[in-house]
Scaffold this motif. Sequence first.
Motif, PDB file in Angstrom:
ATOM      1  N   SER A  83     -24.672 -40.609  52.995  1.00  0.00           N
ATOM      2  CA  SER A  83     -25.474 -40.523  52.381  1.00  0.00           C
ATOM      3  C   SER A  83     -26.082 -39.131  52.339  1.00  0.00           C
ATOM      4  N   LEU A  84     -27.583 -39.621  51.532  1.00  0.00           N
ATOM      5  CA  LEU A  84     -28.506 -38.197  51.513  1.00  0.00           C
ATOM      6  C   LEU A  84     -29.683 -39.272  50.908  1.00  0.00           C
ATOM      7  N   THR A  85     -30.663 -37.973  51.521  1.00  0.00           N
ATOM      8  CA  THR A  85     -32.471 -38.660  51.300  1.00  0.00           C
ATOM      9  C   THR A  85     -32.611 -37.305  50.391  1.00  0.00           C
ATOM     10  N   LEU A  86     -33.155 -37.923  49.274  1.00  0.00           N
ATOM     11  CA  LEU A  86     -34.144 -36.994  48.698  1.00  0.00           C
ATOM     12  C   LEU A  86     -35.299 -37.000  48.850  1.00  0.00           C
ATOM     13  N   SER A  87     -36.078 -35.950  48.088  1.00  0.00           N
ATOM     14  CA  SER A  87     -37.839 -35.771  48.322  1.00  0.00           C
ATOM     15  C   SER A  87     -38.536 -35.454  47.414  1.00  0.00           C
TER      16      SER A  87
END
Length: 123
Positions: A17-21
């Motif tokens: 998983s990754l979270t981009l902002s």
Amino acid sequence: QVQLVESGGGLVQPGGSLTLSCTASGPPFSVYHLAWFRQAPGKEREVVSVIGWHTEHPFYTDSVKGRFTSSRDNAKNTLYLQMNSLKPEDTGVYYCAADRFGAGASPADYSNWGQGTQVTVSS
């Protein structure tokens, strides 16, 4: 014009998983339609998700439905893309885009772009 800066990309293993902002500065964030696009090497830029200023139900391209979640926090001037169950085919440069009037699935619908953040899914 709104200025956009993406962050959060990186190297992740398949299934991870990754979270981009995407943080915006300039005019009020809340009046913009927002979108995530991605571009793999040798391929055209494609839409990932669109979230309009007037809706809480984002559009997702079929290949990411059920795995990616887009959200916006107008108070923080930030757009997010939570990416789960990542696959090698999700690899590419991810861009956020904004426009006062367009909310479509084509890059031509958006007049403001960030510089992009690289996402690489590989073991």
